[in-house]
Design an enzyme around this catalytic site. Structure first.
Site, PDB file in Angstrom:
ATOM      1  N   GLU A 192       0.814  -1.219   0.000  1.00  0.00           N
ATOM      2  CA  GLU A 192       0.000   0.000   0.000  1.00  0.00           C
ATOM      3  C   GLU A 192       0.844   1.264   0.000  1.00  0.00           C
ATOM      4  O   GLU A 192       0.321   2.364  -0.075  1.00  0.00           O
ATOM      5  CB  GLU A 192      -1.004  -0.011   1.167  1.00  0.00           C
ATOM      6  CG  GLU A 192      -0.398  -0.376   2.500  1.00  0.00           C
ATOM      7  CD  GLU A 192      -1.439  -0.652   3.588  1.00  0.00           C
ATOM      8  OE1 GLU A 192      -2.613  -0.291   3.418  1.00  0.00           O
ATOM      9  OE2 GLU A 192      -1.058  -1.221   4.621  1.00  0.00           O
ATOM     10  N   CYS A 214      -7.164  -6.500  -1.495  1.00  0.00           N
ATOM     11  CA  CYS A 214      -8.172  -6.516  -0.432  1.00  0.00           C
ATOM     12  C   CYS A 214      -8.798  -5.139  -0.249  1.00  0.00           C
ATOM     13  O   CYS A 214      -9.598  -4.938   0.650  1.00  0.00           O
ATOM     14  CB  CYS A 214      -7.588  -7.041   0.873  1.00  0.00           C
ATOM     15  SG  CYS A 214      -6.309  -6.004   1.561  1.00  0.00           S
TER      16      CYS A 214
END
Lengths: 550, 86
Positions: free
Chosen positions: A429, A500
């Site tokens: 991320e 996700c």
């Protein structure tokens, strides 16, 4: 035509008769009575209450999980509690009065005792005493609560419904819910979403009790309740209803089907959950595993650091419920937008880039150790995998792995079972983790991309800032190229990669994900079946990387 | 009579769930009087509402006592329960 606008909290369109939920309130008077006969009536009411509560606890175990079931078991124990029953019988004996009056007095006395305690949790228990007292009173007076006196299923209307009320309703009689109050987080809304039926809340006073029995049309997406629709509205709703029924049938057919494209590319279709209660909807929607179990609920819901035992129980319950399917649990991800008082974190100018997630864990080894011990202990009960968020550097992963090693060593010495081959993964991320993906892939078993944060950090757009609008674009080629770089690095090292973040459920991007070669998508449970339908129509080989071009 | 002292570690203290389980356990030893003391207050462990009414919080020290034919077994089971759940 009457249109009432509320907040749609569970999707679906349908028509049905409105049925207003009735609460029976009967005034209780003190009457003189034969005490022995009243004692016999009390005993009968108690037995009936215990039997009712056993049924409720049993139903609840299936619908809402163990915690709520235990609540009803505790209620059953209240019914027989010596002090409570003593208070009731001594009132009857001293005052030579009826059981109803004595029960009401005892209920008030004990509820007041709890309400006076200096602890919010115990104060809330006063409601349990009242609930139990009401149950005994209803049994004494022969009142049946929550019954829906209609042959046909109805749209249930109410001001708002309490948890014990929603649980006692006969679900086969309910088409949908409409309430005057409530919010997206109210019990009614959660129940409706779990049952997969439409619900509208916040309709206010415009939802009048005099509409009881009228035919109503509700749309749980737009939040509209319509009475006496005109021809155009009727036609539009009918069309939406038919479309929805066709999709519903299609999605039902998707249960038990494999997640594979027409040309044989298999995708892992997992679910994101935020607490053990969400597992029921993962199973109901046929999710193949849990791709992201956010552990924050344990920290956010408590006043102090959650114990190893509390964490272990939560992780273990999910691992057991998923019965051998993979359960990826993300370690503590607080800081930035999720603040927890007892961590005493300093206020930061720029929290998204501050002390958060794994950075807190590496700075506070005791907090980290407690969570890792709970995770490894849970690994003995299912296919648990551990995932570290906000990784930017290789040394961070090495340090996390060392912490895992030392926890495993402790457990081994203590003779506590754990799975030494528990998979370890990291979130991708930060842009840094993308640039370092080849090295990082050597150290872990899988990657999972958090698209919200990756977008925020790649585009330098604060996700909390509402004014950025078009600048915050998760479809930006830079974000998709970052995804491709991470995927290529993962595959080069022979590990798998998933998504996700919210983007995983974005059907318009599915061809791009297939072209990039993403192995797993972890989405909210209700998105599983629609996504599966789409995957099974796709041809991976013909998907292109067009969206990566600037 | 057997006793042990215990400092509660559960963040919620002795809340409804463990209190219910404790009362249930205590009832399985009808020949033994089991009590829980916090400060100057003592309640029988079978008294669920009174037990919750003590408002035992995390960090509180409590004393559990058992007196009767099954006191050894009761204390052993309760001590295990406290260590594992509270």
């Amino acid at each position: 035509m009457i249109v009432i606008q509320g907040k749609g909290v569970s999707k679906g369109v349908l028509k049905g008769n409105l049925y207003f939920y009735q609460r029976t309130e009967k005034k209780i008077e003190k009457l003189s009575a034969d005490v022995e006969a009243e004692k016999a009536r009390l005993a009968e009411a108690q037995q009936k209450a215990i039997a009712q509560l056993e049924v409720l606890a049993e139903n609840c175990r299936e619908e809402a999980g163990d915690e709520t079931a235990i609540l009803f078991e505790t209620h059953a124990m209240f019914v027989e509690d010596e002090d409570y029953v003593d208070a009731i019988t001594s009132t009857m004996e001293e005052e030579q009065c009826n059981a109803e009056y004595a029960v009401m007095m005892a209920g008030e006395q004990f509820a007041a005792m709890f309400a006076a305690m200096d602890d919010a949790y115990m104060q809330a228990r006063a409601a349990d005493i009242k609930d139990v007292t009401q149950r005994l009173l209803n049994n004494l007076m022969g009142i049946v609560e929550g019954g829906i006196d209609s042959e046909e299923p109805v749209i249930l209307a109410a001001d708002d419904l309490a948890p014990s009320e929603t649980l006692q309703l006969d679900k086969s009689k309910i088409l949908g819910f409409v309430t005057q109050g409530g919010s997206g987080n109210s019990h009614t809304a959660i129940l409706a979403r779990t049952m997969g039926i439409p619900a509208i809340c916040g309709l206010g006073d415009a939802l009048k009790p005099e509409y009881h029995g009228r035919l109503a049309y509700i749309d749980g997406e737009t939040g509209k309740l319509v009475l006496d629709p005109d021809a155009m509205t009727l036609a539009a709703m009918r069309e939406k209803y038919e479309k929805q029924q066709k999709l519903k049938e299609l999605y039902q057919q998707m249960k038990g089907q494999e997640d594979v494209t027409l040309d044989g590319r298999k995708i892992k279709l997992y679910c994101n959950i935020g607490s053990p209660e969400d597992v029921a909807s993962v199973i109901a929607n046929d999710g193949q595993g849990i791709g992201l179990f956010r552990s924050e609920f344990l920290y956010l819901a408590s006043e102090d650091y959650p114990t190893e035992e509390a964490q272990f129980e939560a992780y273990k319950s999910v691992a057991l419920a998923m019965n051998g399917k993979r359960v990826i649990i993300r370690t503590l991800d607080i800081g930035a937008d999720k603040q927890v008082g007892y961590f005493n974190l300093n206020k930061e100018e720029n929290p998204a880039m501050g002390l958060r997630a794994v950075r807190i864990c590496l700075n506070r080894p005791e907090v980290f150790r407690t969570q890792l011990r709970a995770l490894y202990r849970a690994s003995a009960y299912g296919k648990v995998a551990i995932m570290f968020p906000m990784i930017a550097s290789v040394w961070e992963v090495k340090e996390c792995r060392r912490a895992c090693q030392s926890v495993m060593k402790e457990l081994k010495e203590e003779g506590i079972p754990y799975n030494p081959d528990t998979e370890i993964g990291i979130m991708i991320e930060t842009p840094s983790s993308v640039f370092m993906a080849e090295e990082l892939a050597q150290l872990v078993d899988f990657f999972s991309v958090g698209t919200n944060d990756l977008t925020q950090y790649t585009l330098a757009c604060d996700r909390q800032c509402n004014d950025l609008g078009k600048f915050f674009d998760p479809h930006h080629p830079a974000v998709l190229r970052a995804l491709k770089m991470a995927t290529d690095a993962a595959h080069k090292a022979g590990i798998w990669i998933g998504i996700c973040g919210e983007l995983g459920a974005d059907i318009s991007l599915l061809p791009t994900f297939l072209a990039i070669g993403v192995d797993e998508l972890s989405v909210t449970p209700s998105a599983v079946l629609p996504l599966r339908a789409e995957i099974r129509k796709s041809i991976a080989q013909t998907c292109t990387l067009d969206m990566l071009n600037g | 009579m057997k006793t042990f002292n215990f400092t509660v570690k559960d963040p919620m203290g002795i809340h409804a769930r463990p209190a219910g389980l404790l009362a249930k356990m205590a009832k399985t030893y009808p020949d033994t009087a089991i009590t829980l003391t916090k400060g100057e207050k003592t309640v029988k462990m079978t008294q669920l509402m009174m037990l919750m009414g003590l408002g035992v919080k995390t960090g509180d020290e409590v004393t559990v006592s058992a007196n009767g034919a099954s006191e050894d077994a009761a204390i052993a089971a309760l001590e295990k329960f406290f260590q594992e759940n509270l």
